[in-house]
Motif scaffolding. Structure first.
Motif, PDB file in Angstrom:
ATOM      1  N   ILE A  83     -35.813 -55.196  30.980  1.00  0.00           N
ATOM      2  CA  ILE A  83     -36.265 -56.089  29.914  1.00  0.00           C
ATOM      3  C   ILE A  83     -35.375 -55.888  28.686  1.00  0.00           C
ATOM      4  O   ILE A  83     -35.351 -54.806  28.101  1.00  0.00           O
ATOM      5  CB  ILE A  83     -37.733 -55.817  29.551  1.00  0.00           C
ATOM      6  N   PRO A  84     -34.635 -56.928  28.271  1.00  0.00           N
ATOM      7  CA  PRO A  84     -33.684 -56.778  27.154  1.00  0.00           C
ATOM      8  C   PRO A  84     -34.340 -56.987  25.791  1.00  0.00           C
ATOM      9  O   PRO A  84     -34.175 -58.026  25.153  1.00  0.00           O
ATOM     10  CB  PRO A  84     -32.652 -57.866  27.450  1.00  0.00           C
ATOM     11  N   PHE A  85     -35.098 -55.998  25.331  1.00  0.00           N
ATOM     12  CA  PHE A  85     -35.674 -56.088  23.993  1.00  0.00           C
ATOM     13  C   PHE A  85     -34.560 -55.986  22.955  1.00  0.00           C
ATOM     14  O   PHE A  85     -33.471 -55.482  23.234  1.00  0.00           O
ATOM     15  CB  PHE A  85     -36.720 -54.995  23.791  1.00  0.00           C
ATOM     16  N   HIS A 139     -24.653 -60.612  20.279  1.00  0.00           N
ATOM     17  CA  HIS A 139     -24.597 -60.966  21.696  1.00  0.00           C
ATOM     18  C   HIS A 139     -24.281 -62.447  21.916  1.00  0.00           C
ATOM     19  O   HIS A 139     -23.559 -62.802  22.844  1.00  0.00           O
ATOM     20  CB  HIS A 139     -25.925 -60.625  22.381  1.00  0.00           C
ATOM     21  N   ALA A 140     -24.837 -63.307  21.072  1.00  0.00           N
ATOM     22  CA  ALA A 140     -24.668 -64.746  21.281  1.00  0.00           C
ATOM     23  C   ALA A 140     -23.270 -65.216  20.907  1.00  0.00           C
ATOM     24  O   ALA A 140     -22.737 -66.152  21.516  1.00  0.00           O
ATOM     25  CB  ALA A 140     -25.708 -65.509  20.472  1.00  0.00           C
ATOM     26  N   GLY A 141     -22.663 -64.587  19.905  1.00  0.00           N
ATOM     27  CA  GLY A 141     -21.350 -65.044  19.463  1.00  0.00           C
ATOM     28  C   GLY A 141     -21.442 -66.450  18.894  1.00  0.00           C
ATOM     29  O   GLY A 141     -22.282 -66.743  18.045  1.00  0.00           O
ATOM     30  N   GLN A 193     -31.104 -75.616  33.551  1.00  0.00           N
ATOM     31  CA  GLN A 193     -30.143 -75.104  34.527  1.00  0.00           C
ATOM     32  C   GLN A 193     -29.013 -76.098  34.772  1.00  0.00           C
ATOM     33  O   GLN A 193     -27.880 -75.708  35.064  1.00  0.00           O
ATOM     34  CB  GLN A 193     -30.866 -74.780  35.835  1.00  0.00           C
ATOM     35  N   LYS A 194     -29.304 -77.381  34.581  1.00  0.00           N
ATOM     36  CA  LYS A 194     -28.299 -78.409  34.827  1.00  0.00           C
ATOM     37  C   LYS A 194     -27.342 -78.574  33.654  1.00  0.00           C
ATOM     38  O   LYS A 194     -26.129 -78.762  33.852  1.00  0.00           O
ATOM     39  CB  LYS A 194     -29.000 -79.740  35.111  1.00  0.00           C
ATOM     40  N   GLU A 195     -27.851 -78.455  32.406  1.00  0.00           N
ATOM     41  CA  GLU A 195     -27.024 -78.823  31.258  1.00  0.00           C
ATOM     42  C   GLU A 195     -26.885 -77.747  30.172  1.00  0.00           C
ATOM     43  O   GLU A 195     -26.024 -77.880  29.297  1.00  0.00           O
ATOM     44  CB  GLU A 195     -27.598 -80.089  30.598  1.00  0.00           C
ATOM     45  N   TYR A 196     -27.705 -76.677  30.207  1.00  0.00           N
ATOM     46  CA  TYR A 196     -27.742 -75.800  29.038  1.00  0.00           C
ATOM     47  C   TYR A 196     -27.518 -74.314  29.347  1.00  0.00           C
ATOM     48  O   TYR A 196     -27.786 -73.461  28.502  1.00  0.00           O
ATOM     49  CB  TYR A 196     -29.095 -75.952  28.327  1.00  0.00           C
ATOM     50  N   THR A 197     -27.022 -73.978  30.516  1.00  0.00           N
ATOM     51  CA  THR A 197     -26.855 -72.560  30.854  1.00  0.00           C
ATOM     52  C   THR A 197     -25.736 -71.888  30.062  1.00  0.00           C
ATOM     53  O   THR A 197     -25.565 -70.666  30.137  1.00  0.00           O
ATOM     54  CB  THR A 197     -26.580 -72.387  32.360  1.00  0.00           C
ATOM     55  N   ASP A 198     -24.970 -72.684  29.297  1.00  0.00           N
ATOM     56  CA  ASP A 198     -23.943 -72.078  28.452  1.00  0.00           C
ATOM     57  C   ASP A 198     -24.546 -71.510  27.167  1.00  0.00           C
ATOM     58  O   ASP A 198     -23.873 -70.812  26.409  1.00  0.00           O
ATOM     59  CB  ASP A 198     -22.876 -73.111  28.090  1.00  0.00           C
ATOM     60  N   ARG A 199     -25.824 -71.800  26.917  1.00  0.00           N
ATOM     61  CA  ARG A 199     -26.471 -71.333  25.694  1.00  0.00           C
ATOM     62  C   ARG A 199     -26.973 -69.895  25.845  1.00  0.00           C
ATOM     63  O   ARG A 199     -27.230 -69.414  26.951  1.00  0.00           O
ATOM     64  CB  ARG A 199     -27.650 -72.250  25.326  1.00  0.00           C
ATOM     65  N   TYR A 200     -27.138 -69.251  24.685  1.00  0.00           N
ATOM     66  CA  TYR A 200     -27.710 -67.907  24.676  1.00  0.00           C
ATOM     67  C   TYR A 200     -29.226 -68.044  24.565  1.00  0.00           C
ATOM     68  O   TYR A 200     -29.737 -68.738  23.677  1.00  0.00           O
ATOM     69  CB  TYR A 200     -27.174 -67.086  23.505  1.00  0.00           C
ATOM     70  N   VAL A 201     -29.952 -67.387  25.474  1.00  0.00           N
ATOM     71  CA  VAL A 201     -31.394 -67.590  25.595  1.00  0.00           C
ATOM     72  C   VAL A 201     -32.157 -66.459  24.898  1.00  0.00           C
ATOM     73  O   VAL A 201     -31.865 -65.276  25.096  1.00  0.00           O
ATOM     74  CB  VAL A 201     -31.816 -67.657  27.073  1.00  0.00           C
ATOM     75  N   ILE A 202     -33.142 -66.856  24.110  1.00  0.00           N
ATOM     76  CA  ILE A 202     -34.071 -65.902  23.496  1.00  0.00           C
ATOM     77  C   ILE A 202     -35.453 -66.178  24.090  1.00  0.00           C
ATOM     78  O   ILE A 202     -35.998 -67.277  23.942  1.00  0.00           O
ATOM     79  CB  ILE A 202     -34.116 -66.052  21.969  1.00  0.00           C
ATOM     80  N   ILE A 203     -36.001 -65.203  24.789  1.00  0.00           N
ATOM     81  CA  ILE A 203     -37.301 -65.365  25.446  1.00  0.00           C
ATOM     82  C   ILE A 203     -38.407 -65.236  24.404  1.00  0.00           C
ATOM     83  O   ILE A 203     -38.491 -64.242  23.679  1.00  0.00           O
ATOM     84  CB  ILE A 203     -37.481 -64.319  26.558  1.00  0.00           C
ATOM     85  N   LYS A 253     -26.254 -59.863  27.879  1.00  0.00           N
ATOM     86  CA  LYS A 253     -25.072 -60.724  27.799  1.00  0.00           C
ATOM     87  C   LYS A 253     -25.457 -62.186  27.622  1.00  0.00           C
ATOM     88  O   LYS A 253     -24.833 -62.918  26.836  1.00  0.00           O
ATOM     89  CB  LYS A 253     -24.224 -60.567  29.055  1.00  0.00           C
ATOM     90  N   ASP A 254     -26.503 -62.638  28.338  1.00  0.00           N
ATOM     91  CA  ASP A 254     -26.885 -64.050  28.307  1.00  0.00           C
ATOM     92  C   ASP A 254     -28.286 -64.296  27.765  1.00  0.00           C
ATOM     93  O   ASP A 254     -28.608 -65.421  27.398  1.00  0.00           O
ATOM     94  CB  ASP A 254     -26.799 -64.648  29.717  1.00  0.00           C
ATOM     95  N   PHE A 255     -29.134 -63.282  27.731  1.00  0.00           N
ATOM     96  CA  PHE A 255     -30.488 -63.498  27.213  1.00  0.00           C
ATOM     97  C   PHE A 255     -31.099 -62.185  26.731  1.00  0.00           C
ATOM     98  O   PHE A 255     -30.752 -61.099  27.211  1.00  0.00           O
ATOM     99  CB  PHE A 255     -31.395 -64.154  28.257  1.00  0.00           C
ATOM    100  N   ILE A 256     -31.997 -62.324  25.756  1.00  0.00           N
ATOM    101  CA  ILE A 256     -32.765 -61.194  25.252  1.00  0.00           C
ATOM    102  C   ILE A 256     -34.188 -61.664  24.970  1.00  0.00           C
ATOM    103  O   ILE A 256     -34.479 -62.864  24.982  1.00  0.00           O
ATOM    104  CB  ILE A 256     -32.161 -60.593  23.955  1.00  0.00           C
TER     105      ILE A 256
END
Length: 403
Positions: A5-7, A16-18, A69-79, A100-103
């Motif tokens: 779990i990436p807290f 991380h997002a850059g 998944q189709k159009e936005y996987t290049d984004r950095y995800v915050i849960i 790297k991709d989500f926290i």
């Protein structure tokens, strides 16, 4: 394999997002609180609930996982949902990588320690100084406690009347009332033992690497016995001028630890008056070379145990009060029972809890006196804890050791 779990902290997001735009996963109150802390305006919100798709929150569109998944996987995800464990798995299955991709949103950090405590996996060696028993789940000895998330099991690995546990050169050492000093291999087989003098009741054990000697705190002798690596008695360090008098023991010493050339010994009464109902508990320092008393670094303790040197600090259990003391002997944790047995994994404390046989002394001091036996896992930073209850027939815990 379970995804870690990436807290995070809010400072971690930009690192991380850059330059990537942000996607928030999970609409609702946590999402709103997170948006208010973000400078970005280009935000999409993804939610697993179909009745949210096509709507907006705080002016940002809410989309489906399929569209993400189709159009936005290049984004950095915050849960932004309390179901962060499940969403972490979902994102990993999409090929995204934690950190790297989500926290997880920092708004959910209160749940970090809860998740850590509920998913912890560890093995503890638990010592009990109760009388030996043929019952495989009761009586004195050593027990292996296996903790796997929400389940824990224990089994007796050595019968006896055991107290403190230490490790020296990949061997375990404990002190048994009948057999004295026990040296064990990692499978808990007794390699050798050294009986202690009669009427000594060895309790605590510490090792001084420079002199290659073991120091045994003996409750009935009001003294610490010193043994070499061959377990041959070398000398005795009396706790005071009262040591050896017929009316003793006076101090009720139990545990000890070594820092540099100083020996620290915990006891029920610094002045030697516990039999007269004076519990002026303390930790006293002795010079290892000369055996002379140096001073009393910690006072005002009530039946203390398990003096240790943890994270650069003398640490001790104020047992009858249920206190954990560290940082200039201040109280950093309070528990509802008689605390005895202490271990530390670099982040969490493991505190043994025994059935309180002296609970009447606590009336007026504590407003919640537990009689349960078990192990408390305690986070000193957040003050959050978890209790692993053990059967009442295992009534006494004296020492804890992380395997």
């Amino acid at each position: 394999m379970k995804t870690s779990i990436p807290f995070s902290r809010f400072a971690d997001i930009s690192r991380h997002a850059g330059q990537r735009p942000i996607a928030l996963w999970g609409a609702g109150n946590i999402c709103t609180k997170t948006i208010r802390r973000l400078p970005d305006s280009d935000i999409v919100i993804c939610d697993n609930s179909a009745n949210m798709w096509g709507g907006e929150q705080e002016g940002h569109p809410i989309i489906s996982p399929e569209l993400f998944q189709k159009e936005y996987t290049d984004r950095y995800v915050i849960i932004c949902t309390t179901s962060f464990a499940e969403v972490s798995e979902q994102l990993s299955d999409m090929g995204l990588t934690a950190q790297k991709d989500f926290i997880v949103s920092p708004v959910l950090n209160d749940l970090r320690i809860i998740d850590e405590l509920e998913t912890i996996q560890c093995q503890l060696l638990v010592s009990s100084g109760a009388q030996p028993s043929d019952d495989p789940e009761a009586g004195g000895g050593l027990y292996q406690l296996d903790v796997k998330g929400t389940e824990w099991h224990y089994k007796k690995v050595l019968s006896g009347c055991c107290h403190c546990i230490i490790e020296v050169d990949n061997h375990l050492y404990t002190v048994d009332d009948e057999r004295g000093i026990l040296q064990l291999d990692r499978d808990f087989n007794v390699i050798r033992n050294q009986p202690l003098p009669t009427k000594s009741r060895g309790h605590g054990i510490a090792y001084h690497a420079a002199s290659q000697c073991f120091f045994i705190a003996c409750s009935l002798l009001d003294a610490v016995l010193v043994y070499d690596r061959d377990l041959t008695l070398q000398r005795k360090i009396p706790l005071s001028v009262k040591a050896g008098r017929d009316e003793g023991p006076f101090h009720h010493t139990n545990d000890c630890c070594i820092v540099g050339d100083s020996l620290y010994v915990s006891m029920f009464s610094e002045t030697g008056n516990w039999k007269r109902d004076i519990f002026d508990g303390a930790v006293i320092e002795f010079d290892i070379v000369t055996g002379e008393r140096i001073g009393t670094p910690i006072r005002d303790l009530w039946m203390p145990h398990n003096i240790q040197f943890i994270d650069g600090c003398l640490t001790v259990l104020d047992s009858l009060r249920g206190g954990l003391r560290q940082n200039n002997a201040s109280v950093i944790g309070e528990f509802a029972a008689f605390t005895r047995g202490l271990a530390f994994n670099g982040h969490l404390f493991f505190v043994g809890q025994s059935r309180n046989r002296n609970f009447s002394k606590n009336v007026g001091v504590s407003k919640n006196i537990s009689i349960d036996t078990g192990v408390v896992i305690f986070d000193p930073e957040t003050k959050v804890s978890r209790f692993l209850q053990l059967p009442s027939k295992l009534s006494e815990i004296h020492g804890l050791f992380l395997l």
